[in-house]
Design a protein around this motif. Structure first.
Motif, mmCIF file in Angstrom:
data_model
loop_
_atom_site.group_PDB
_atom_site.id
_atom_site.type_symbol
_atom_site.label_atom_id
_atom_site.label_comp_id
_atom_site.label_asym_id
_atom_site.label_seq_id
_atom_site.Cartn_x
_atom_site.Cartn_y
_atom_site.Cartn_z
ATOM 1 N N GLU A 42 0.824 -1.207 0.000
ATOM 2 C CA GLU A 42 0.000 0.000 0.000
ATOM 3 C C GLU A 42 0.862 1.263 0.000
ATOM 4 O OE1 GLU A 42 -2.645 -0.319 3.311
ATOM 5 O OE2 GLU A 42 -3.799 -1.961 2.422
ATOM 6 N N VAL B 161 1.862 1.819 -3.527
ATOM 7 C CA VAL B 161 0.748 2.364 -4.308
ATOM 8 C C VAL B 161 0.622 3.866 -4.068
ATOM 9 C CG1 VAL B 161 -1.774 2.368 -4.512
ATOM 10 C CG2 VAL B 161 -0.532 0.199 -4.406
ATOM 11 N N TRP C 90 -6.776 -0.474 -2.628
ATOM 12 C CA TRP C 90 -5.725 0.188 -3.410
ATOM 13 C C TRP C 90 -6.284 1.375 -4.185
ATOM 14 C CZ3 TRP C 90 -1.484 -3.392 -5.883
ATOM 15 C CH2 TRP C 90 -0.867 -4.138 -4.866
ATOM 16 N N VAL D 242 -6.441 1.006 -11.096
ATOM 17 C CA VAL D 242 -5.984 -0.190 -10.389
ATOM 18 C C VAL D 242 -6.642 -1.393 -11.061
ATOM 19 C CG1 VAL D 242 -5.877 -1.426 -8.205
ATOM 20 C CG2 VAL D 242 -5.708 1.079 -8.230
#
Length: 245
Positions: A93, A96, A131, A150
């Protein structure tokens, strides 16, 4: 810098129109960021529309903004893609979030063979949604005209299929070539796909499959970076190589 907000209907707005933030976005503008009448802000649809405007009225559940200018930002070519192996804790994460701030165009979860974290069928939708939320908030913070998409998780076989139609770079500490040694052709519009392995690295058989499909192994330096760090660092170098920074 003016505060930035997202509104899907921004795509239909023209100079002189009044756009209205509602729901969570209005709450964020009115109660969290405490915008005031007369304040300059920007509004986007996340797909390239970029509006500049002035706050006309502020209510807890509705914020009105008068549009003073509009720009339509084209999608960058080539696109940059982060294939991020699932990782334990919040390391994937973090990748991301940082990659979105740095301008990544697409994020692809990868269930690598050495991934400690596993998304079974019940977790896939929740994981992708998580995400997407992280990426959306990072895009707003970074004032991006376009949100990163995503995608659904991919297998190694699916990743190999993508290697044949993109410039796929596998981040591998043992690679002979440094990422900084690559050259960039402005006429090459293939996606630049950065592949980051999990905590234990990419398995040898996976490296073989991806290389056979056309991917290139590259290293970032003499040290081994965390899975949360490698992708954003590589993207920064790619941005510089493409002349975006």
């Amino acid at each position: 810098m003016a505060l930035h907000f997202l509104l899907e209907s921004a795509a239909d707005a023209a100079v002189g129109d009044v756009v209205v933030l509602g729901g969570a976005e209005a709450h964020h503008a009115a109660s969290v960021r405490r915008v005031r009448v007369g304040e300059a802000v920007t509004v986007g649809d996340g797909r390239g529309v970029w509006l500049t405007g002035t706050v006309a009225s502020v209510q807890p559940k509705e914020v009105q903004i008068e549009v003073t200018s509009r720009e339509d930002v084209p999608e960058p070519q080539p696109r940059t893609v982060l294939v991020q192996a699932l990782a334990k804790g919040d390391r994937d994460e973090l990748a991301v979030q940082a990659a979105t701030e740095l301008g990544i165009d697409e994020i692809v979860p990868w269930q690598a063979s050495r991934s400690v974290s596993r998304w079974d069928a019940a977790k896939v939708a929740k994981g992708v949604a998580r995400w997407e939320t992280i990426s959306r908030e990072a895009a707003k913070q970074a004032h991006r005209p376009r949100l990163a998409s995503v995608s659904a998780p991919v297998t190694t076989a699916q990743l190999a299929a993508r290697a044949g139609v993109s410039r796929m770079l596998i981040l591998e500490p043992t690679a002979d070539a440094a990422l900084t040694s690559l050259t960039w052709d402005a006429a090459d519009e293939r996606d630049v796909v950065l592949v980051v392995g999990p905590e234990g690295g990419i398995a040898p058989d996976e490296l073989d499959v991806l290389q056979a499909a056309g991917a290139t192994l590259v290293r970032l330096g003499d040290t081994v970076l965390r899975t949360s760090t490698a992708g954003p660092v590589a993207l920064a170098l790619v941005n510089a190589g493409l002349g975006r920074w």
